[in-house]
Write an enzyme that holds these catalytic residues in place. Structure first.
Site: not given
Ligand SMILES: *Cc1c(COP(=O)(O)O)cnc(C)c1O
Length: 433
Positions: A107-108
């Site tokens: 998700k970064d």
């Protein structure tokens, strides 16, 4: 580029409107009206390009009409300041490690990209200051908080259920300070999500503030996830193994896999996809029966996939014109119980030495069970095993090394605001800021 709503009722939006609003006015999800095919010459030479170079070509196809080339390049290069290597696990299975970013989860990528794109709109286009509200059971909050940390013109409020988030996850969004505020809600994850949803619908709050969400309904968070599918292909091609590439995605809200499906539509030669579920097997059942029956989620070992009504399902239906057979042609399903996940982690550790996290385990096992002769499988290893330290150590019966990045979060001081789960107290808090 114009963005239409999957509900096809509301007006089309510009990229800027789609990013700032998140959800369309008719409550549908935004889709780009055009998906550009990339030239053959790009794929012919892709193995010689870096992750950032590849991602810029893909980003230009999505966002090039709306963001000037220099700024877009800066956004992409700044987002991808870490690698996403493929690692060989067995003769025909590779792990695409998406856990080398700041919070050690895939998700970064989307969170960083979205924050920088919003920052661009605020600075260059004069968009008003924006408040991002995010409810989290762990992973999303940390990626969004770290992705948006220090971005001018944006404040982030992370709502999380008191006592229900692991200490390692909690410190990743409560120790940051600056423009990040952690709200510790006396309730469950569902209560946090309800508070955020109510805030988006509240007239007074919307008059006072620009509010947006940073989960995978937002186009700026989910589309950039296409980048690493192209990069995985490039790495396989370098090894001469790209001919029958199968990609398996551990799926919850289905944002990650939908980005991969976009990649395929753009010409990326992926043969087929596997969507792997935990016991929340709504999509698996949909493929079997042709009927979509959402239901409340149940807690599992792979908790970031505990989703009972995947929000990006609407985008998949839209991509394939609601044709279940067209979907079955490109995506097959798998599902695993907690027992199976634990047994996969153990077997994989013994047979290959590779340490899977519970989400990646669903991906790996689906390839073990479903790969055909001559196919090469890549599963997305969506988080570092140390993010689920207690569970992984218990299952494998060994100590896991905690990466430096995680350790430094654990040294910070926790700052959070405690709040009850009733909407009025959340609202009055937001009205005062
Ligand atoms: C969010 C998450 C998933 C699920 O991704 P979706 O895009 O919601 O399908 C899988 N694994 C991990 C570790 C996650 O954090």
């Amino acid at each position: 580029m114009k963005y239409y709503s999957t509900n096809k009722i509301g007006k089309e939006a510009t990229l800027q409107q789609a990013v700032v609003k998140g959800l369309a006015s008719d409550k549908g999800l935004f889709m780009p009206e055009q998906i550009k095919t990339l030239p053959q010459s790009f794929f012919d030479n892709i193995e010689n390009l870096s992750f950032q170079e590849i991602a810029y070509v893909v980003a230009d196809a999505f966002f090039g009409e709306d963001v000037d080339a220099e700024s877009l390049k800066e956004i992409v290069y700044d987002t991808l300041s870490f690698d996403a290597p493929i690692v060989k696990v067995t003769e025909n299975i590779y792990s695409l490690e998406l856990f080398h970013g700041p919070t050690l989860a895939f998700k970064d990528v989307g969170a960083r990209f979205m924050s920088r794109l919003l920052g661009y709109f605020i600075k260059k286009e004069g968009t008003e200051n924006v408040n991002v509200l995010v409810a989290t059971s762990g992973d999303t909050g940390s990626a969004v908080a770290n992705g948006f940390l220090g971005v001018k013109g944006i404040r982030v409020f992370v709502l999380y259920p008191k006592g229900k988030v692991s200490p390692i996850q909690e410190c990743q969004f409560t120790t940051l300070g600056q423009n990040i505020t952690a709200l510790e809600i006396d309730g469950t994850f569902d209560d946090c999500q309800a508070l955020v949803k109510n805030a988006f619908m509240d007239e007074d709050l919307n008059k006072k503030h620009k509010l947006t969400s940073a989960n995978s309904i937002n186009v700026a968070r989910f589309l950039p996830q296409a980048f690493y599918y192209f990069y995985a292909y490039a790495q396989l091609k370098k090894l001469g193994k790209e001919k029958e590439m199968v990609v398996c995605v551990p799926s919850g809200n289905f944002g990650n896999i939908t980005a991969g499906l976009f990649g395929k539509k753009m010409g990326l030669p992926i043969k087929r996809f596997i969507a792997s579920n935990n016991a929340n097997d709504i999509f698996f059942n949909y493929l079997q029966t042709g009927e979509y029956n959402p239901r409340p989620s149940i807690a599992t070992l792979a908790n970031a996939m505990d989703v009972g009504d995947p929000s990006n399902f609407a985008r998949i239906l839209d991509l394939y014109n609601n044709d279940v057979n067209a979907i079955r042609n490109e995506i097959s399903g798998a599902r695993y119980s907690d027992e199976e996940i634990a047994s996969t982690m153990n077997t994989c550790r013994k047979e290959t030495n590779y340490i899977l996290d519970p989400h990646g385990a669903c991906g790996y096992q689906a390839l073990k069970d479903g790969l055909k002769e001559n196919e090469i499988g890549v599963f997305l290893e969506t988080a570092h095993p140390a993010k689920f330290l207690e569970k992984v150590e218990e299952i494998l019966n060994e100590k896991i090394k905690i990466p430096e990045k995680l350790q430094s979060f654990m040294k910070g001081t926790k700052q959070s605001i405690e709040m009850s789960k009733d909407f009025e107290s959340f609202k009055s808090f937001l009205m005062k800021i």
